[in-house]
Design an enzyme around this catalytic site. Structure first.
Site, mmCIF file in Angstrom:
data_model
loop_
_atom_site.group_PDB
_atom_site.id
_atom_site.type_symbol
_atom_site.label_atom_id
_atom_site.label_comp_id
_atom_site.label_asym_id
_atom_site.label_seq_id
_atom_site.Cartn_x
_atom_site.Cartn_y
_atom_site.Cartn_z
ATOM 1 N N HIS A 179 0.868 -1.231 -0.129
ATOM 2 C CA HIS A 179 -0.049 0.150 -0.103
ATOM 3 C C HIS A 179 0.810 1.241 -0.128
ATOM 4 O O HIS A 179 2.181 1.178 0.217
ATOM 5 C CB HIS A 179 -0.851 0.052 1.114
ATOM 6 C CG HIS A 179 -0.161 -0.321 2.394
ATOM 7 N ND1 HIS A 179 -0.231 -1.702 2.865
ATOM 8 C CD2 HIS A 179 0.720 0.152 3.529
ATOM 9 C CE1 HIS A 179 0.350 -1.730 4.074
ATOM 10 N NE2 HIS A 179 0.900 -0.559 4.370
ATOM 11 N N GLN A 247 -3.973 4.212 4.192
ATOM 12 C CA GLN A 247 -3.226 3.490 3.560
ATOM 13 C C GLN A 247 -4.218 2.725 2.601
ATOM 14 O O GLN A 247 -4.885 1.936 2.797
ATOM 15 C CB GLN A 247 -2.417 2.335 4.392
ATOM 16 C CG GLN A 247 -1.503 2.887 5.472
ATOM 17 C CD GLN A 247 -1.007 2.343 6.594
ATOM 18 O OE1 GLN A 247 -1.802 1.717 7.391
ATOM 19 N NE2 GLN A 247 0.290 2.093 6.727
ATOM 20 N N ARG A 277 12.763 -5.579 3.217
ATOM 21 C CA ARG A 277 11.664 -6.094 4.168
ATOM 22 C C ARG A 277 10.530 -5.796 3.520
ATOM 23 O O ARG A 277 9.737 -4.886 3.295
ATOM 24 C CB ARG A 277 11.658 -5.526 5.557
ATOM 25 C CG ARG A 277 10.619 -5.975 6.498
ATOM 26 C CD ARG A 277 10.617 -5.061 7.714
ATOM 27 N NE ARG A 277 9.569 -5.632 8.589
ATOM 28 C CZ ARG A 277 8.517 -5.215 8.515
ATOM 29 N NH1 ARG A 277 8.008 -4.367 7.588
ATOM 30 N NH2 ARG A 277 7.565 -5.583 9.706
ATOM 31 N N ASP A 279 6.962 -5.574 3.451
ATOM 32 C CA ASP A 279 6.051 -5.467 4.424
ATOM 33 C C ASP A 279 4.637 -6.023 3.909
ATOM 34 O O ASP A 279 4.048 -5.690 2.945
ATOM 35 C CB ASP A 279 5.938 -4.055 4.675
ATOM 36 C CG ASP A 279 4.994 -3.563 5.858
ATOM 37 O OD1 ASP A 279 5.180 -3.988 6.920
ATOM 38 O OD2 ASP A 279 3.953 -3.074 5.432
ATOM 39 N N GLU A 321 7.706 -10.258 5.691
ATOM 40 C CA GLU A 321 7.018 -9.938 6.786
ATOM 41 C C GLU A 321 5.721 -10.768 6.693
ATOM 42 O O GLU A 321 4.734 -9.836 6.230
ATOM 43 C CB GLU A 321 7.042 -8.430 6.728
ATOM 44 C CG GLU A 321 6.520 -8.099 8.315
ATOM 45 C CD GLU A 321 5.069 -7.709 8.493
ATOM 46 O OE1 GLU A 321 4.615 -7.469 7.385
ATOM 47 O OE2 GLU A 321 4.465 -7.814 9.590
ATOM 48 N N HIS A 390 8.511 -3.914 16.481
ATOM 49 C CA HIS A 390 8.029 -2.903 16.567
ATOM 50 C C HIS A 390 6.605 -2.919 16.644
ATOM 51 O O HIS A 390 5.588 -1.856 17.003
ATOM 52 C CB HIS A 390 8.524 -1.716 15.443
ATOM 53 C CG HIS A 390 7.692 -2.200 14.403
ATOM 54 N ND1 HIS A 390 8.125 -3.444 13.470
ATOM 55 C CD2 HIS A 390 6.985 -1.805 13.411
ATOM 56 C CE1 HIS A 390 7.587 -3.576 12.764
ATOM 57 N NE2 HIS A 390 6.634 -2.675 12.214
ATOM 58 N N ARG A 515 1.179 -0.057 20.033
ATOM 59 C CA ARG A 515 2.551 -0.435 19.796
ATOM 60 C C ARG A 515 3.521 0.486 20.129
ATOM 61 O O ARG A 515 4.413 0.141 20.253
ATOM 62 C CB ARG A 515 2.522 -0.856 18.048
ATOM 63 C CG ARG A 515 1.450 -2.097 17.608
ATOM 64 C CD ARG A 515 1.665 -2.191 16.335
ATOM 65 N NE ARG A 515 0.928 -0.947 15.565
ATOM 66 C CZ ARG A 515 0.930 -0.778 14.214
ATOM 67 N NH1 ARG A 515 1.676 -1.600 13.542
ATOM 68 N NH2 ARG A 515 0.133 0.107 13.707
HETATM 69 C C1 OTU Z 1 3.132 -4.571 8.892
HETATM 70 O O1 OTU Z 1 2.516 -4.969 9.823
HETATM 71 C C2 OTU Z 1 3.868 -3.550 9.866
HETATM 72 O O2 OTU Z 1 4.840 -4.432 10.350
HETATM 73 C C3 OTU Z 1 2.975 -2.772 10.506
HETATM 74 O O3 OTU Z 1 4.149 -1.874 11.401
HETATM 75 C C4 OTU Z 1 2.371 -1.930 9.677
HETATM 76 O O4 OTU Z 1 1.328 -1.176 10.607
HETATM 77 C C5 OTU Z 1 1.445 -2.790 8.986
HETATM 78 O O5 OTU Z 1 2.265 -3.776 8.062
HETATM 79 C C6 OTU Z 1 1.134 -1.936 7.929
HETATM 80 O O6 OTU Z 1 1.997 -1.399 6.803
HETATM 81 O O7 OTU Z 1 1.583 -6.686 7.701
HETATM 82 O O8 OTU Z 1 1.610 -9.299 8.186
HETATM 83 O O9 OTU Z 1 -0.658 -6.340 13.568
HETATM 84 O O10 OTU Z 1 1.854 -6.636 13.145
HETATM 85 O O11 OTU Z 1 -0.496 -5.286 10.341
HETATM 86 C C7 OTU Z 1 0.984 -8.642 8.894
HETATM 87 C C8 OTU Z 1 -0.239 -5.268 13.251
HETATM 88 C C9 OTU Z 1 1.495 -7.277 9.085
HETATM 89 C C10 OTU Z 1 1.063 -5.517 12.453
HETATM 90 C C11 OTU Z 1 0.536 -6.307 10.908
HETATM 91 C C12 OTU Z 1 1.805 -6.389 10.074
#
Ligand code: OTU
Length: 648
Positions: A179, A247, A277, A279, A321, A390, A515
């Site tokens: 996103h 987002q 990474r 995300d 991730e 985090h 968080r």
């Molecule tokens: C990830 O989060 C990031 O680590 C978070 O910091 C962001 O808020 C999120 O994406 C959006 O960019 O994608 O695979 O439970 O642990 O949303 C799951 C909240 C994710 C985050 C979860 C995680």
């Protein structure tokens, strides 16, 4: 670093003497080697789009030409080593540049601190341009490559990456691939009605399609961004927003999005990033009637990103991730013909969650059952092992495993939330609930390692003995991941036992996201007093830096070593062996506040005792077996070195 053998073959003479040679022929060979899979994946995702495929081929050539020569040669060095990220020498730290030491120059100032602790792998939280207000800690991306001025200038970043390379420090940055922020140029053009940009996202004129999606889509942030769609008045349309409502989810069914994001990814890599990474990559493909996570098309898309990156920058690794069900996480290493051709590294989220489960239950049965159920990962792949990050702690266990232990999954998850989030008066934990969903009873846990393990409560009650117990727990938890196969990642502050940071409650852009409780501003006062060994913070630092040094000296503890789990017969103990060649280490961790014993005959037969004695590598202490038993103290951690060759 997939298809390593092919790439090493292709590199051929370049590996012997990568002197200033024109690497263009090497690009052509790499493209030829990967083109078959690239073509197959591209047309599986975008059937009939020969036009866009032609664009892809020209983009690849242009992106390779833009890769700085120094990085091209670094790629060759890494090809020569093969699966470089598996080495035991890598020990990482995750941090926010602003909360650690203000900004990028402030980070550069602290390179000596990283070296003192033994850190040579840094995951710096998003640094690129984001909205000034709420921005999810930078995960609402307004540019994939421009450094946000709050952190410094492009020159500052360039200097930082070159200092990192000089010092042998590996850099991981986020590629927020799912996103953009609602201020990203594409979103702004879509909002302004510029043709073609609305198709970069999922937008709908009414609730017909969104409601069909909602029937099977979970909510990630139910408290702050309920639902998965946001109404945009200027567009008179609904936009998919799985995460925060600012987002906007990218629409990868549009090949233009993939091509543009490929350029963004490589531009980021070409800034000197060693690990990207990815995300929230589980969410990349959307399909009505599904939870739109972990879909086959998402895996194909990631493999397409990977194979294109392979052609341009084979030394750059991709980290998945994916905080999803255990059996889904391993799929991000690639399956079938794409095994080892998706992500090289993945967060070991199941391991992390199970360790916290063991702290709360004082038992290792779910930990052992979960780890045994995870299939071996492909040879060229690796984990990132972590205690805290985090984000929140998601309770991503397999319900069947919980049921097999005789527990009710729902009740057990409620117990864990009660235990960690101050709903049980006997628990020492000081965590907070994150995104509790009353409809599902689902919730996650936030809090710093030390506060979750009871240090905050111990210090408040002046209970020095309990505080010492927390030091043992911190050392045990980090000692387990520092002995495990994969890159150990320390959340900044854990190395000095930092507690929860409640300052977020005074920030209107953060107050609803707990968080931030485990994203403290670094405590440089305690760091300045590291020589004062009377301080708990100093002693935690010393223990962890010592464990890092020990790990680095033991190839058996790196990602290339084998792991053998052992059923010790004692449900409070976590016992595993790490082996590489003739070196092997037996790790024993006691999750109970009482001493626990292990049958010595097994350890002796396996070659970890000599004359009824054993030496803990961690403190060098030699102990004698008492009545045929090894005794492990409360929250104790043993690393026993094998006496002689590898056990039979
Ligand atoms: C990830 O989060 C990031 O680590 C978070 O910091 C962001 O808020 C999120 O994406 C959006 O960019 O994608 O695979 O439970 O642990 O949303 C799951 C909240 C994710 C985050 C979860 C995680």
């Amino acid at each position: 670093m997939n298809q390593l053998a092919i790439h090493q073959l292709l590199a051929g003479t370049y590996l012997e003497s990568p002197a200033k040679k024109d690497l263009k022929p090497l690009f052509d060979k790499r493209l030829a080697a990967n083109l078959g899979l690239i073509q197959e994946l591209f047309f599986a995702l975008y059937p009939g789009r020969e036009d866009s495929f032609g664009d892809l081929l020209s983009i690849l050539g242009a992106l390779f030409r833009k890769r700085p020569e120094e990085l091209r040669f670094q790629d060759l060095e890494r090809l020569r080593e093969g699966a470089w990220y598996q080495s035991e020498k890598w020990v990482g730290m995750q941090l926010y540049a602003d909360r650690f030491n203000g900004d990028i120059p402030g980070l550069e100032e602290k390179i000596p601190y990283f070296e003192k602790l033994g850190i040579n792998f840094l995951h710096i939280m998003p640094l690129t341009r984001r909205p000034a207000g709420e921005n999810d800690g930078g995960y609402a991306v307004s540019s994939y490559t421009e450094i946000d001025p709050v952190f410094g200038t492009e020159a500052d970043f360039k200097r930082l990456t070159s200092r990192f390379r000089e010092k042998g420090i590996c850099l991981m940055l986020d590629f927020v691939v799912n996103h953009t922020s609602d201020e990203f140029p594409w979103a702004q053009k879509a909002r302004a009605g510029e043709p073609g940009y609305a198709d970069y996202y999922y937008t709908y004129p009414d609730r017909t399609i969104p409601d069909l999606f909602e029937e099977s889509l979970p909510e990630v942030f139910p408290e702050t961004s309920p639902g998965n769609f946001t109404w945009i008045p200027e567009m008179d349309r609904w936009v998919m927003t799985v995460f925060n409502d600012y987002q906007w989810d990218l629409n990868y069914s549009n090949p233009k999005v993939f091509l543009a994001m490929l350029e963004n990814m490589v531009a980021l890599a070409n800034k000197g990033v060693d690990v990207l990474r990815f995300d929230a990559l589980a969410f990349l493909w959307k399909k009505i009637g599904t939870d739109s996570q972990n879909l086959p098309e998402a895996h194909m898309l990631i493999s397409l990103f990977r194979l294109c990156l392979q052609v341009i920058a084979p030394g750059v690794a991709i980290l998945a991730e994916a905080i999803v069900a255990p059996h889904e996480i391993v799929r991000y290493f690639g399956e079938g013909r794409f095994k080892g051709n998706e992500c090289e590294i993945a967060y070991n989220a199941t391991f992390m969650a199970c360790l916290w489960n063991s702290v709360a239950t004082k038992k290792t049965n779910l930990l052992n059952k979960s780890l045994r159920s995870i299939p071996p990962i492909p040879p060229g792949c690796s984990w990132v092992n972590y205690i805290r990050c985090h984000d929140d702690i998601g309770l991503g266990f397999d319900d069947r495993h919980i049921e097999e232990l005789g527990w009710d999954p729902g009740a057990h998850r409620r117990f864990l939330i009660d235990y960690y989030c101050q709903r049980l008066d006997w628990s020492p934990a000081r965590g907070a609930v994150f995104m509790f969903n009353p409809l599902t009873g689902d919730g996650r846990i936030t809090g710093s390692t030390a506060s979750l393990l009871g240090l905050e409560a111990a210090l408040e009650s002046g209970d020095a003995e309990a505080a010492e117990g927390v030091l043992d727990k911190i050392v045990m938890m980090y000692g387990i991941i520092l002995a495990s196969a994969g890159i150990p990642l320390i959340y900044a502050g854990d190395e000095i036992g930092m507690l929860n940071d409640y300052s977020y409650l005074r920030d209107k852009n953060k107050e609803n996201d707990s968080r931030w409780i485990n994203r403290p501003f670094h405590d440089w006062e305690s760091v300045a007093a590291l020589d004062d060994k009377g301080k708990l913070t100093s002693r935690i630092f010393d223990h962890i830096s010592h464990l890092i040094r020990l790990r680095r000296a033991n190839p058996a503890l790196g990602g290339r070593g084998a792991t053998v789990l052992h059923q010790s017969g004692n449900e409070h103990l976590f016992v595993f062996e790490r082996r590489a060649g003739i070196r092997s280490i037996l790790v024993i961790a006691n999750f109970d506040e009482n001493p626990q014993v292990l049958n010595a005959s097994w350890a002796s037969g396996a070659g970890y005792l000599e004359g009824g004695k054993y030496r803990n590598l961690i403190d060098g202490k030699e102990s004698a077996v008492q009545s045929g038993l090894l005794e492990i103290p409360p929250y104790g951690l043993f690393w026993l070195e094998h006496k002689g060759g590898a056990p039979a």
